[in-house]
Design an enzyme around this catalytic site. Structure first.
Site, PDB file in Angstrom:
ATOM      1  CG  ASP A 127     -14.540   1.861  -1.725  1.00 47.23           C
ATOM      2  OD1 ASP A 127     -15.636   2.314  -1.353  1.00 47.23           O
ATOM      3  OD2 ASP A 127     -13.471   2.458  -1.551  1.00 47.23           O
ATOM      4  CG  ASN A 128     -12.769   1.335   2.236  1.00 42.14           C
ATOM      5  OD1 ASN A 128     -11.998   1.087   1.305  1.00 42.14           O
ATOM      6  ND2 ASN A 128     -12.949   2.551   2.695  1.00 42.14           N
TER       7      ASN A 128
ATOM      8  N   GLY B 173      -0.578   7.807  -5.604  1.00 42.75           N
ATOM      9  CA  GLY B 173      -0.316   6.390  -5.363  1.00 42.75           C
ATOM     10  C   GLY B 173       0.566   6.109  -4.156  1.00 42.75           C
TER      11      GLY B 173
ATOM     12  NE  ARG C 292     -10.340  -3.707  -2.215  1.00 40.46           N
ATOM     13  CZ  ARG C 292      -9.760  -2.894  -1.356  1.00 40.46           C
ATOM     14  NH1 ARG C 292     -10.464  -1.961  -0.777  1.00 40.46           N
ATOM     15  NH2 ARG C 292      -8.479  -3.004  -1.080  1.00 40.46           N
TER      16      ARG C 292
ATOM     17  CE  LYS D 153      -4.023   1.999   2.322  1.00 37.57           C
ATOM     18  NZ  LYS D 153      -5.082   1.717   3.306  1.00 37.57           N
TER      19      LYS D 153
END
Ligand code: AMP
Ligand code: MG
Length: 521
Positions: free
Chosen positions: A273-274, A139, A203, A126
């Site tokens: 999305d989490n 990013g 997800r 990440k």
């Protein structure tokens, strides 16, 4: 062949269609579940922290971790043979609204490593640089948010809460510019990269995106791939299998949320999305732990207006999110009944888990409806009195069922006035609780053990994380390592660790990173 070299088997890439274009050019990616993209190398990787438990699970020995090559790989500067980096494509509902394609904007998966136990573990960096899904952002990730993700992943695991894990925290030697509260005050901060580890990072939004585009064949492929890869125990076929799979997701989500409520964890950004389809806690951003008890509390200033993701609403939000997933899956079903059954399984599981946890937290053999009411009254008292959630539950372990004395609660209050205001109802409640304990089959030592295993003493309070972050930003990782050690055993009181079991100090009341967190990371 080097038998100590990690072995990879990147099943996701073989099971699901990929983007024909590689590289980070920003774009809409249609008809594909992932895009090939390499991490962008960083200037000066330094291994700042790592998890010995995760390293062992993956089959790394400490000498491999010490090797300079380890920091290079987990900074995105080098690859082990067999790694094949990709970014996943997904969408999501953010704060109640469909947001379209999101995807891994700064997460890059390196491969599926076959661990010491033979299981597959997806390794994901990440903050490893831009991908097709970066949508104009860089990013990257800052040290403060990376420390928070690293520590919390492991803390949650040791609390017994299903979660993604964290192998490593690597400093990049590069700065990242962030405007922490989106108010025109950007500053340069040290950058870092966490390597997250999970059997899967799929997800809810992974399935919502193809559904939103009418890509039903891809949607079906994704469901099949997810079942084959992550739910091999599910047998059957067709709609019956898909129904069982959805019900499994619902049940696991309910179990995860019940754990959050038990330990006082607030995720902060429960967008679809989490939320992981494995029912593991995913994406540690502006999360927090409830201190002075308040079901309306959220640590996320980005959500301060609507408080959509406050502590007390997490069970309902998860249900709402599951409903969005059910809607996305509906093209695969002739009849919505199995999807409705899955949603019902969520509710039934959450109710059952709550009952189990109420019994454990109160130290009862089992909880009936009257006990649930006793629990509700206790939560109301904690709220009215502004009592520290973690310390209050631990203090309750010391109540004597024959001579209940509110003295054991002396240290859990933040405000003497509010403490004074609840004195009378508190005494009454303790009398009722003591009577209930005397009627319970558990002996005092049994009760103490049961409560001690359900009520953690050491949790990752925002201000504890912030103390470690402040030191780390000055180059001293001692605070991170110390927290890692304390949080490895959150249920056992140890002398010398009083600081970590303390109420929030006054300096943290209005300090960024403690009382206020944003999505900026
Ligand atoms: P989050 O709120 O952190 O879950 O992120 C929501 C979306 O924004 C995801 O698609 C992330 O990949 C993306 N995102 C967040 N921060 C960045 C960043 N610094 N660079 C690129 N994408 C990001
Ligand atoms: Mg996210």
């Amino acid at each position: 062949m080097d038998t100590t070299a990690p072995q990879f088997d990147n099943r996701l890439l073989t099971l699901l269609p990929g983007d024909p274009e590689s590289g980070p050019r920003r774009r809409e990616v249609l008809g594909a579940a992932w895009s090939p993209v390499m991490p962008t190398p960083v200037a000066a990787p330094v291994l700042l922290a790592w998890s010995p438990e995760v390293a062992a699970m993956l089959g790394f020995d400490p000498a491999q971790v010490d090797d300079e090559g380890f920091a290079q790989v987990f900074a995105g500067n080098a690859l082990y043979a067999g790694m094949q980096p990709w970014a996943a494509n997904y969408g999501g509902h953010q704060f109640g609204h469909w947001a379209g394609q999101l995807g891994d904007g700064r997460a890059i998966s390196l491969g599926e490593l076959i661990g010491a136990d033979g299981r597959h573990w997806e390794l994901q960096l990440k903050g490893a640089g831009p991908t097709p899904y970066s949508r104009g952002a860089d990013g990257r990730a800052v040290l403060r948010s990376s420390i928070r993700e690293f520590l919390c992943s492991e803390a949650m695991h040791h609390l017994g809460v299903p979660t993604t894990r964290a192998l490593s925290l690597v400093g990049t030697g590069e700065d990242v510019v962030r405007d922490m509260f989106y108010d025109g005050h950007p500053r340069a901060e040290p950058g870092a990269i966490v390597c997250r580890v999970s059997p899967s990072f799929l997800r809810f939004g992974s399935f919502e995106l193809p559904a939103s585009r009418g890509e039903t064949a891809l949607l079906k492929q994704m469901v099949d791939a997810c079942i084959a890869r992550d739910f091999p125990e599910l047998k059957g076929q067709g709609e019956a299998l898909y129904g069982d799979w959805f019900a499994q997701i619902a049940v696991r989500t309910a179990e995860m949320i019940a754990h959050w409520m038990r330990v006082g964890f607030v995720h902060g950004v429960m967008n679809t999305d989490n939320l992981s389809v494995l029912g593991v806690t995913l994406d540690y951003g502006p999360y927090g732990w409830v201190e002075d008890f308040d079901p309306d509390w959220t640590p996320n200033t980005t959500d301060a207006q609507g408080r959509r993701y406050r502590f007390g609403t997490q069970p309902q939000v998860a249900y709402w999110n599951l409903s969005r997933l059910a809607q996305a899956l509906s093209p695969l079903f002739a009849d919505v009944q199995p999807l409705q059954a899955g949603l019902a399984a969520y509710q039934a599981t959450f109710v059952a888990c709550t009952r189990r946890d109420v019994a454990a937290k109160l130290g009862l053999a089992a909880a009936d409806d009257a006990d649930l009411q006793l629990f509700q009254r206790w939560q109301q008292l904690m709220q009215d009195g502004g009592m520290d959630m973690t310390l209050t539950w631990r203090a309750l372990m010391r109540i004597d069922a024959n001579t209940p004395d509110a003295g054991v609660l002396a240290e859990v209050f933040y405000d003497p006035e509010r403490q004074h205001a609840v004195q009378e109802p508190l005494q009454q409640w303790l009398q009722d609780y003591a009577a209930r304990l005397r009627a319970d089959p558990l002996s005092a030592p049994e009760r103490f053990a049961k409560m001690g295993a359900a009520n953690p003493l050491y949790v990752l309070r925002n201000w504890l994380a912030q103390e470690a972050i402040d030191r780390a930003e000055q180059g001293d990782l001692g605070g991170v390592h110390a927290l890692q050690d304390v949080l490895r055993d959150p249920y056992t009181e140890r002398p010398g660790l009083e600081h970590y079991a303390g109420k929030r100090p006054a300096w943290a009341d209005n300090r960024a990173g403690c009382s206020m967190l944003s999505c900026s990371s």
